[in-house]
Enzyme design. Structure first.
Site, PDB file in Angstrom:
ATOM      1  N   LYS A   1      -5.562  11.377   5.156  1.00 31.34           N
ATOM      2  CA  LYS A   1      -5.949  11.095   6.641  1.00 31.34           C
ATOM      3  C   LYS A   1      -4.678  11.636   7.487  1.00 31.34           C
ATOM      4  CE  LYS A   1      -2.614   7.888   6.446  1.00 31.34           C
ATOM      5  NZ  LYS A   1      -1.315   7.657   7.095  1.00 31.34           N
TER       6      LYS A   1
ATOM      7  N   ASP B   1      -3.776   1.716   3.473  1.00 35.29           N
ATOM      8  CA  ASP B   1      -4.737   2.707   3.681  1.00 35.29           C
ATOM      9  C   ASP B   1      -5.869   3.048   2.821  1.00 35.29           C
ATOM     10  OD1 ASP B   1      -2.970   3.195   5.745  1.00 35.29           O
ATOM     11  OD2 ASP B   1      -1.922   4.747   4.584  1.00 35.29           O
TER      12      ASP B   1
HETATM   13  O1  C5P Z   1       0.073  -1.156   1.780  1.00 32.29           O
HETATM   14  P1  C5P Z   1       1.094   0.006   1.223  1.00 32.29           P
HETATM   15  O2  C5P Z   1       1.424  -0.187  -0.352  1.00 32.29           O
HETATM   16  O3  C5P Z   1       0.442   1.445   1.457  1.00 32.29           O
HETATM   17  O4  C5P Z   1       2.352   0.004   2.212  1.00 32.29           O
HETATM   18  C1  C5P Z   1       3.559   0.585   1.764  1.00 32.29           C
HETATM   19  C2  C5P Z   1       4.677  -0.169   2.590  1.00 32.29           C
HETATM   20  O5  C5P Z   1       4.422   0.316   3.947  1.00 32.29           O
HETATM   21  C3  C5P Z   1       4.667  -1.570   2.471  1.00 32.29           C
HETATM   22  O6  C5P Z   1       5.266  -2.285   1.811  1.00 32.29           O
HETATM   23  C4  C5P Z   1       5.481  -1.878   3.941  1.00 32.29           C
HETATM   24  O7  C5P Z   1       6.901  -1.737   3.744  1.00 32.29           O
HETATM   25  C5  C5P Z   1       5.020  -0.737   4.857  1.00 32.29           C
HETATM   26  N1  C5P Z   1       3.795  -1.182   5.760  1.00 32.29           N
HETATM   27  C6  C5P Z   1       4.005  -1.926   6.779  1.00 32.29           C
HETATM   28  N2  C5P Z   1       3.232  -2.369   7.658  1.00 32.29           N
HETATM   29  C7  C5P Z   1       1.678  -1.736   7.414  1.00 32.29           C
HETATM   30  C8  C5P Z   1       1.518  -1.117   6.449  1.00 32.29           C
HETATM   31  C9  C5P Z   1       2.393  -0.866   5.577  1.00 32.29           C
HETATM   32  O8  C5P Z   1       5.182  -2.322   7.080  1.00 32.29           O
HETATM   33  N3  C5P Z   1       0.807  -2.095   8.137  1.00 32.29           N
END
Ligand code: C5P
Length: 311
Positions: free
Chosen positions: A11, A142
């Site tokens: 994406k 995501d």
């Molecule tokens: O959800 P995911 O594991 O992909 O997110 C990775 C990191 O990105 C999270 O631990 C956080 O630090 C950051 N993040 C965030 N806000 C979001 C998505 C991700 O701070 N909306």
């Protein structure tokens, strides 16, 4: 089933508005995702345990930098679905990667989405779509979008999705950096720059950018190029200042817009058509500012079965 192969797209965020850091460690987002035709594939085959192997699909070689333990998102996806179904998580997962690792294009999330669909078909668990999306949201912000594909507005962590109307297809060129970036590190740098007053504090924005929406529904790449925005871009450039030359270099070669993909370090360039994409890819390669250059159009569908081999 003897095996099931699913492919899932990368994406690019056409808008990435990042709100303040919440108590859960996540930032409140208003984002517009677009799935592009750069795919990872996951094959699920019967096994007596849970195993995973990862290959670089462009080189045909094993990939050392992707973990094979329970931190691998595809493994976590298989475990979560088996838990939902109340069965043993026995599967051989083979991941073939084309999406840059730690590149800001949600490659790990694509692997998780693909593993959910592949294991569901292999195990015959018939998990309803809505529940698959709920499991996906527990794996990463995501992952629900990697299941859905197309173009969608994402709120919350990015997991509350609404499909967006698009006319035609848009052509992209991606400049892939030598080394990946950690998403949490980029969000933390964004918070640091905001606290230091080096970048503006977020204005509460809980809606899609009207300029991006109008460009998408009108099929207007020039308007879309002008409307692209990413609140993480300053943080990514603070950690990787050399990417400024890549952004400027592509724009000087006629790209309609240039943007850091998600948390980066991949740089995405929007171009008028596939011929312009080829010209830009050649120019970027000649400039030697990145490790690799890929072309891809979008939007495309989310994670889909491409091959299922009966026993
Ligand atoms: O959800 P995911 O594991 O992909 O997110 C990775 C990191 O990105 C999270 O631990 C956080 O630090 C950051 N993040 C965030 N806000 C979001 C998505 C991700 O701070 N909306």
């Amino acid at each position: 089933m003897a095996s099931v192969t699913v492919r899932a797209p990368a994406k690019v965020n056409l808008q990435l508005a990042v709100g303040p850091l919440g108590r859960d460690g996540y930032h409140d987002l208003a984002t517009i995702f677009c799935a592009v035709a750069l795919y990872d594939e996951v094959t699920a085959a019967p096994a007596h345990a849970l195993t995973v192997e990862t290959y670089d699909a462009t080189k045909g070689a094993a990939m050392e930098e992707v973990p094979t333990d329970a931190t691998n998102l595809a493994v976590r996806a298989a475990l979560a679905l088996a838990d939902w179904a109340g069965i043993e998580p026995h599967v051989d997962l083979t991941i073939r990667k084309r999406i840059p690792v730690a590149g800001g294009m949600a490659g790990g999330s694509a692997n998780a989405a693909a593993a959910l669909i592949a294991c569901d078909a292999l195990w015959g668990t018939e998990c309803p779509r809505g529940e698959l999306a709920e499991i996906a949201a527990t794996l990463g912000a995501d992952v629900p979008f990697a299941l859905l594909g197309g173009v969608a507005m994402g709120l919350g962590r990015g997991e509350h999705l609404t499909p967006v109307l698009v006319r035609g297809e848009f052509h992209w060129v991606f400049a892939i950096a030598n080394e990946g970036l950690s998403t949490p590190a980029v969000y933390a740098e964004c918070d640091r720059l905001r606290a230091a007053g080096r970048v503006p504090l977020p204005t509460p924005r809980r809606s899609a950018d009207q300029g991006v929406l109008a460009a998408l529904s009108g099929g207007d790449p020039r308007a879309l190029g002008a409307a692209l925005s990413n609140d993480l871009q300053d943080a990514t450039l603070s950690l990787r200042p050399e990417l400024t030359a890549t952004l400027d270099g592509g724009l000087a070669q006629g790209a309609l817009g240039a943007i850091i993909c998600g948390s980066g370090p991949t740089v995405g360039f929007l171009v008028t058509d596939s011929a312009a994409g080829l010209d830009l890819a050649v120019a970027l390669t000649a400039m030697g500012l990145c490790r690799d250059v890929r072309r891809a159009s979008g939007p495309v569908a989310g994670a889909r079965i491409v091959l299922d081999v009966p026993r």
